[in-house]
Design an enzyme around this catalytic site. Structure first.
Site, short mmCIF file in Angstrom:
data_model
loop_
_atom_site.label_atom_id
_atom_site.label_comp_id
_atom_site.label_asym_id
_atom_site.label_seq_id
_atom_site.Cartn_x
_atom_site.Cartn_y
_atom_site.Cartn_z
NE ARG A 164 3.49 26.65 -62.14
CZ ARG A 164 3.10 27.85 -61.69
NH1 ARG A 164 3.08 28.89 -62.50
NH2 ARG A 164 2.74 28.01 -60.42
CB SER A 238 3.08 20.97 -58.42
OG SER A 238 3.02 21.66 -57.20
CD GLU A 334 3.91 22.65 -62.54
OE1 GLU A 334 4.92 23.20 -62.10
OE2 GLU A 334 2.82 22.69 -61.94
#
Length: 338
Positions: A164, A238, A334
């Site tokens: 990520r 998420s 994230e």
């Protein structure tokens, strides 16, 4: 080109948070982008790049010129019997691009179906799901230097993709506007159905010899069953990354919590599902006024309508502290805080 003042960004962030841009412009081409970046009127004004807003948390108004890259287009650059190379504009909706690939039999992104956001944001985050990351199909990324207005092509290696992560979130953060990307996809794809949920869903679908369309459909069914639709409940998918911890730490964790799942990353590191940690810490379904943790997926923080970015940020910090206290594991967001 029309530069607007005091524009609400509620429609440009999937949390549905009410924040304003001091100035706002939607650029439709690379030429329009370079023109505004080089315009003396805006030279000294801070710039902020905003795509689909699917991975940001707006905690305040943005005192800057917000640039929304609306650059569209999908072009075949190269094609053989085995592969195809596509150039895609940053403003294309990611899921629409995935469906274009599925419709044309181009494999490689079907596991990334239904991920919200734009093509331009995808390489920045190195988006991934169900065993696939975008770094495996990206050839290069086209971007424009915010300061100089100069174009630059980044190779896959130069993007420095990580979990990520990319160079655009680290060393070159806030320095470039991604205007497009090229993808090398397979016309004879090897399917990735290793995840148990995917296998189970394919079986339920009766897909004995699955195609990329079957994989895509299975992924969409799974995502819809687990994740709330941002059009109905504000969220950014998420909220936290799955933490990667040393093997020795994971062994100690399992002594206290034998049921904790873990997935080897390499010989030294294990990935632990953040959703499992958050749920076991008691946060699943938690609600605090107009914000909370989703009832079906503890990894998703939600805005029921009327919540603020500051409230969601404060809740995320409570969750981080709770998980660290219970499991000794630090969760990292994230989502990008603005």
């Amino acid at each position: 080109m029309l530069v607007q003042s005091n524009v609400s960004l509620r429609h440009l962030n999937t949390f549905g948070l009410d924040a304003d841009a001091r100035y706002f412009i939607n650029v439709q081409s690379v030429d329009e982008l370079t023109a505004v970046l080089r315009d003396p009127e805006w030279k000294g004004t801070p710039k902020f790049i905003l795509g689909g807003g699917s991975n940001i948390l707006l905690t305040q108004d943005i005192d800057a010129l917000v640039i929304h890259p609306g650059i569209k287009g999908i072009t075949v650059l190269e094609e053989t019997e085995e592969t195809v190379v596509l150039a895609v504009g940053a403003g294309e909706v990611w899921h629409d691009f995935v469906m274009y690939c599925v419709d044309n039999g181009y494999g490689g992104v079907e596991n990334l179906s239904l991920i919200p956001g734009t093509v331009g944001a995808a390489p920045m985050q190195n988006i991934g799901a169900y065993g696939v990351e975008i770094k495996s199909v990206i050839e290069s990324v086209e971007a424009v230097d915010i300061e100089s207005g100069e174009k630059r092509i980044f190779s896959n290696a130069e993007c420095e993709f990580g979990y990520r992560e990319s160079v655009f979130k680290k060393a070159l953060k806030h320095q470039y506007v991604i205007t497009g990307a090229t993808f090398r996809l397979s016309k004879k794809p090897v399917l990735n159905a290793a995840y148990g949920d995917v296998q189970k869903t394919l079986q339920e679908m009766g897909a004995e010899n699955p195609t990329i369309r079957d994989i895509s459909e299975a992924i969409m069914q799974i995502r819809r069953s687990k994740l709330p639709d941002p059009a109905e409940i504000g969220n950014a998918g998420s909220f936290f990354k799955n933490p990667e911890i040393p093997v020795a730490q994971f062994a100690q964790l399992r002594e206290t919590f034998p049921e904790v799942p873990g997935y080897p990353v390499d010989a030294e590191t294990v990935k632990v599902p953040a959703g499992w940690l958050i749920e076991r810490a008691g946060w699943k379904g938690y609600r605090e006024g107009e914000i909370g943790v989703h009832a079906r997926q503890a990894l998703v923080l939600v805005n029921y309508g009327g919540g603020t970015g500051a409230q969601i940020k404060a809740l995320s910090e409570k969750i981080q502290a709770s998980v660290a206290d219970k499991f000794g594991v630090r969760l990292n967001a994230e989502v990008n805080f603005i």
